[in-house]
Motif scaffolding. Sequence first.
Motif, PDB file in Angstrom:
ATOM      1  N   GLY A 142       0.798  -1.217   0.000  1.00 46.83           N
ATOM      2  CA  GLY A 142       0.000   0.000   0.000  1.00 46.83           C
ATOM      3  C   GLY A 142       0.832   1.268   0.000  1.00 46.83           C
ATOM      4  O   GLY A 142       0.298   2.347  -0.311  1.00 46.83           O
ATOM      5  N   VAL A 143       2.133   1.178   0.341  1.00 48.56           N
ATOM      6  CA  VAL A 143       2.964   2.383   0.297  1.00 48.56           C
ATOM      7  C   VAL A 143       3.163   2.846  -1.143  1.00 48.56           C
ATOM      8  O   VAL A 143       3.484   4.009  -1.386  1.00 48.56           O
ATOM      9  CB  VAL A 143       4.337   2.157   0.975  1.00 48.56           C
ATOM     10  CG1 VAL A 143       4.167   1.802   2.440  1.00 48.56           C
ATOM     11  CG2 VAL A 143       5.153   1.101   0.250  1.00 48.56           C
ATOM     12  N   LEU A 144       2.998   1.923  -2.101  1.00 53.98           N
ATOM     13  CA  LEU A 144       3.098   2.293  -3.506  1.00 53.98           C
ATOM     14  C   LEU A 144       1.752   2.788  -4.028  1.00 53.98           C
ATOM     15  O   LEU A 144       1.694   3.775  -4.777  1.00 53.98           O
ATOM     16  CB  LEU A 144       3.569   1.105  -4.354  1.00 53.98           C
ATOM     17  CG  LEU A 144       4.896   0.443  -3.939  1.00 53.98           C
ATOM     18  CD1 LEU A 144       5.287  -0.604  -4.966  1.00 53.98           C
ATOM     19  CD2 LEU A 144       5.994   1.485  -3.794  1.00 53.98           C
ATOM     20  N   GLU A 145       0.700   2.090  -3.632  1.00 53.45           N
ATOM     21  CA  GLU A 145      -0.640   2.486  -4.073  1.00 53.45           C
ATOM     22  C   GLU A 145      -1.663   1.720  -3.246  1.00 53.45           C
ATOM     23  O   GLU A 145      -1.526   0.508  -3.045  1.00 53.45           O
ATOM     24  CB  GLU A 145      -0.821   2.190  -5.559  1.00 53.45           C
ATOM     25  CG  GLU A 145      -2.165   2.591  -6.113  1.00 53.45           C
ATOM     26  CD  GLU A 145      -2.255   2.324  -7.604  1.00 53.45           C
ATOM     27  OE1 GLU A 145      -1.677   3.101  -8.388  1.00 53.45           O
ATOM     28  OE2 GLU A 145      -2.852   1.305  -7.993  1.00 53.45           O
ATOM     29  N   GLU A 146      -2.665   2.413  -2.807  1.00 52.56           N
ATOM     30  CA  GLU A 146      -3.729   1.772  -2.042  1.00 52.56           C
ATOM     31  C   GLU A 146      -4.406   0.691  -2.885  1.00 52.56           C
ATOM     32  O   GLU A 146      -4.774   0.918  -4.032  1.00 52.56           O
ATOM     33  CB  GLU A 146      -4.768   2.816  -1.612  1.00 52.56           C
ATOM     34  CG  GLU A 146      -5.778   2.299  -0.617  1.00 52.56           C
ATOM     35  CD  GLU A 146      -5.156   1.943   0.718  1.00 52.56           C
ATOM     36  OE1 GLU A 146      -5.630   0.985   1.363  1.00 52.56           O
ATOM     37  OE2 GLU A 146      -4.177   2.619   1.110  1.00 52.56           O
ATOM     38  N   GLY A 147      -4.522  -0.498  -2.328  1.00 57.30           N
ATOM     39  CA  GLY A 147      -5.178  -1.599  -3.016  1.00 57.30           C
ATOM     40  C   GLY A 147      -4.271  -2.431  -3.900  1.00 57.30           C
ATOM     41  O   GLY A 147      -4.708  -3.424  -4.491  1.00 57.30           O
ATOM     42  N   LEU A 148      -2.994  -2.062  -3.989  1.00 58.26           N
ATOM     43  CA  LEU A 148      -2.053  -2.830  -4.817  1.00 58.26           C
ATOM     44  C   LEU A 148      -1.799  -4.189  -4.180  1.00 58.26           C
ATOM     45  O   LEU A 148      -1.620  -4.295  -2.964  1.00 58.26           O
ATOM     46  CB  LEU A 148      -0.744  -2.070  -4.973  1.00 58.26           C
ATOM     47  CG  LEU A 148       0.247  -2.626  -6.006  1.00 58.26           C
ATOM     48  CD1 LEU A 148      -0.266  -2.344  -7.421  1.00 58.26           C
ATOM     49  CD2 LEU A 148       1.634  -2.014  -5.818  1.00 58.26           C
ATOM     50  N   ARG A 149      -1.771  -5.227  -5.004  1.00 52.85           N
ATOM     51  CA  ARG A 149      -1.574  -6.594  -4.510  1.00 52.85           C
ATOM     52  C   ARG A 149      -0.380  -7.215  -5.223  1.00 52.85           C
ATOM     53  O   ARG A 149      -0.329  -7.264  -6.447  1.00 52.85           O
ATOM     54  CB  ARG A 149      -2.829  -7.430  -4.768  1.00 52.85           C
ATOM     55  CG  ARG A 149      -2.729  -8.889  -4.340  1.00 52.85           C
ATOM     56  CD  ARG A 149      -4.071  -9.579  -4.451  1.00 52.85           C
ATOM     57  NE  ARG A 149      -4.614  -9.500  -5.807  1.00 52.85           N
ATOM     58  CZ  ARG A 149      -4.356 -10.402  -6.767  1.00 52.85           C
ATOM     59  NH1 ARG A 149      -3.553 -11.436  -6.520  1.00 52.85           N
ATOM     60  NH2 ARG A 149      -4.901 -10.277  -7.963  1.00 52.85           N
ATOM     61  N   ILE A 150       0.605  -7.677  -4.447  1.00 50.33           N
ATOM     62  CA  ILE A 150       1.790  -8.313  -5.019  1.00 50.33           C
ATOM     63  C   ILE A 150       1.430  -9.727  -5.452  1.00 50.33           C
ATOM     64  O   ILE A 150       0.944 -10.532  -4.648  1.00 50.33           O
ATOM     65  CB  ILE A 150       2.957  -8.351  -4.011  1.00 50.33           C
ATOM     66  CG1 ILE A 150       3.322  -6.938  -3.552  1.00 50.33           C
ATOM     67  CG2 ILE A 150       4.160  -9.063  -4.624  1.00 50.33           C
ATOM     68  CD1 ILE A 150       3.820  -6.028  -4.645  1.00 50.33           C
ATOM     69  N   VAL A 151       1.673 -10.051  -6.721  1.00 55.31           N
ATOM     70  CA  VAL A 151       1.414 -11.385  -7.248  1.00 55.31           C
ATOM     71  C   VAL A 151       2.675 -12.236  -7.199  1.00 55.31           C
ATOM     72  O   VAL A 151       2.640 -13.410  -6.819  1.00 55.31           O
ATOM     73  CB  VAL A 151       0.885 -11.309  -8.694  1.00 55.31           C
ATOM     74  CG1 VAL A 151       0.703 -12.712  -9.280  1.00 55.31           C
ATOM     75  CG2 VAL A 151      -0.431 -10.532  -8.748  1.00 55.31           C
ATOM     76  N   GLU A 152       3.805 -11.635  -7.562  1.00 54.98           N
ATOM     77  CA  GLU A 152       5.055 -12.409  -7.612  1.00 54.98           C
ATOM     78  C   GLU A 152       6.239 -11.481  -7.390  1.00 54.98           C
ATOM     79  O   GLU A 152       6.296 -10.370  -7.915  1.00 54.98           O
ATOM     80  CB  GLU A 152       5.189 -13.109  -8.966  1.00 54.98           C
ATOM     81  CG  GLU A 152       6.345 -14.086  -9.051  1.00 54.98           C
ATOM     82  CD  GLU A 152       6.364 -14.864 -10.355  1.00 54.98           C
ATOM     83  OE1 GLU A 152       7.370 -15.572 -10.603  1.00 54.98           O
ATOM     84  OE2 GLU A 152       5.394 -14.772 -11.123  1.00 54.98           O
ATOM     85  N   HIS A 153       7.183 -11.968  -6.597  1.00 52.61           N
ATOM     86  CA  HIS A 153       8.422 -11.240  -6.324  1.00 52.61           C
ATOM     87  C   HIS A 153       9.537 -11.839  -7.180  1.00 52.61           C
ATOM     88  O   HIS A 153       9.744 -13.045  -7.200  1.00 52.61           O
ATOM     89  CB  HIS A 153       8.772 -11.347  -4.837  1.00 52.61           C
ATOM     90  CG  HIS A 153      10.027 -10.624  -4.459  1.00 52.61           C
ATOM     91  ND1 HIS A 153      10.825 -11.046  -3.431  1.00 52.61           N
ATOM     92  CD2 HIS A 153      10.618  -9.508  -4.971  1.00 52.61           C
ATOM     93  CE1 HIS A 153      11.863 -10.229  -3.307  1.00 52.61           C
ATOM     94  NE2 HIS A 153      11.756  -9.285  -4.227  1.00 52.61           N
ATOM     95  N   GLU A 154      10.262 -10.971  -7.916  1.00 54.66           N
ATOM     96  CA  GLU A 154      11.373 -11.375  -8.772  1.00 54.66           C
ATOM     97  C   GLU A 154      10.916 -12.394  -9.821  1.00 54.66           C
ATOM     98  O   GLU A 154      11.388 -13.537  -9.866  1.00 54.66           O
ATOM     99  CB  GLU A 154      12.540 -11.912  -7.935  1.00 54.66           C
ATOM    100  CG  GLU A 154      13.152 -10.832  -7.049  1.00 54.66           C
ATOM    101  CD  GLU A 154      14.419 -11.268  -6.341  1.00 54.66           C
ATOM    102  OE1 GLU A 154      14.618 -12.488  -6.186  1.00 54.66           O
ATOM    103  OE2 GLU A 154      15.199 -10.396  -5.944  1.00 54.66           O
ATOM    104  N   ARG A 155      10.025 -11.964 -10.668  1.00 53.64           N
ATOM    105  CA  ARG A 155       9.556 -12.798 -11.778  1.00 53.64           C
ATOM    106  C   ARG A 155      10.594 -12.771 -12.894  1.00 53.64           C
ATOM    107  O   ARG A 155      11.037 -11.714 -13.333  1.00 53.64           O
ATOM    108  CB  ARG A 155       8.210 -12.287 -12.298  1.00 53.64           C
ATOM    109  CG  ARG A 155       7.745 -12.986 -13.561  1.00 53.64           C
ATOM    110  CD  ARG A 155       6.382 -12.539 -14.022  1.00 53.64           C
ATOM    111  NE  ARG A 155       5.318 -13.106 -13.193  1.00 53.64           N
ATOM    112  CZ  ARG A 155       4.025 -13.080 -13.536  1.00 53.64           C
ATOM    113  NH1 ARG A 155       3.646 -12.512 -14.673  1.00 53.64           N
ATOM    114  NH2 ARG A 155       3.120 -13.614 -12.737  1.00 53.64           N
ATOM    115  N   GLU A 156      10.964 -13.947 -13.380  1.00 48.19           N
ATOM    116  CA  GLU A 156      11.983 -14.041 -14.420  1.00 48.19           C
ATOM    117  C   GLU A 156      11.395 -13.665 -15.780  1.00 48.19           C
ATOM    118  O   GLU A 156      10.266 -14.014 -16.110  1.00 48.19           O
ATOM    119  CB  GLU A 156      12.567 -15.446 -14.467  1.00 48.19           C
ATOM    120  CG  GLU A 156      13.781 -15.584 -15.384  1.00 48.19           C
ATOM    121  CD  GLU A 156      14.443 -16.944 -15.269  1.00 48.19           C
ATOM    122  OE1 GLU A 156      15.507 -17.137 -15.896  1.00 48.19           O
ATOM    123  OE2 GLU A 156      13.907 -17.815 -14.551  1.00 48.19           O
TER     124      GLU A 156
END
Length: 250
Positions: A142-156
């Motif tokens: 949410g510090v980037l945008e309210e409601g943002l949801r991380i799907v994957e970290h470090e996607r190749e």
Amino acid sequence: MVAEQLDAPDPETLVGEAKAAFRDGAMLTVQARCEVEYEGRTSGHLGPGDRILVAKPDGTFLVHQPTGHKPVNWMPGGGTVSARTSDGDVVLLARRTNPTERVEARILEAYGVTRFDATDGATYEESGTEAEMHEYIEANPGVLEEGLRIVEHERESKYGFIDFFARDEAGTPVVVEVKRIQATLNHFDQLQRYVSLYEETNDEVRGILVAPSASERVKRALRDNDLEFVGLSEFETDAKGATEAKLTDF
């Protein structure tokens, strides 16, 4: 810890102090007027000038000029440093065999020498690293945008690893690129490449560049290409060399 300082040592005294320091595993610092020769992967010569020479127990050898934070000549650890007299001058020679190279400092006038019997077993622990930024964002999208949801970290991807693939509150794909230093045009180009991968298969995709700060030129480039910037000023640091970009990046 023991430190010993000698002012204006004569050549014989300096060589004796240097040999004793090398034998005992002490650091040696010499303030001197010297000239330097390098032979190895290339060759080079540094004419006479006032410099600080540093020899460490692991074979590291550094030649510092009065300005600049980097040594003008150096030898990394793994080799040896020796001292001798030659034609009335003191010569400090650092060399290693893999690869074969040598740095030779001929001391024309010694102003001072310091022997430092130092002990230091501490490990440097850096705060505010890019890894910490990743952890912070992953835990607090949410510090980037309210409601943002991380799907994957470090996607190749074919261009490298995308820091975060996310979706916004409306379900739109969001590509997030994180930089620990001030954002540059190179970082903008990198984000644009990542976004282009998804533009081929999605009608709409967003790109967000995250950094402690960015110049107006970088922000304008992002806006002109429908990309976004989020500044995390809490990751700024007083060590400006670690966070600021080069002039060529603007």
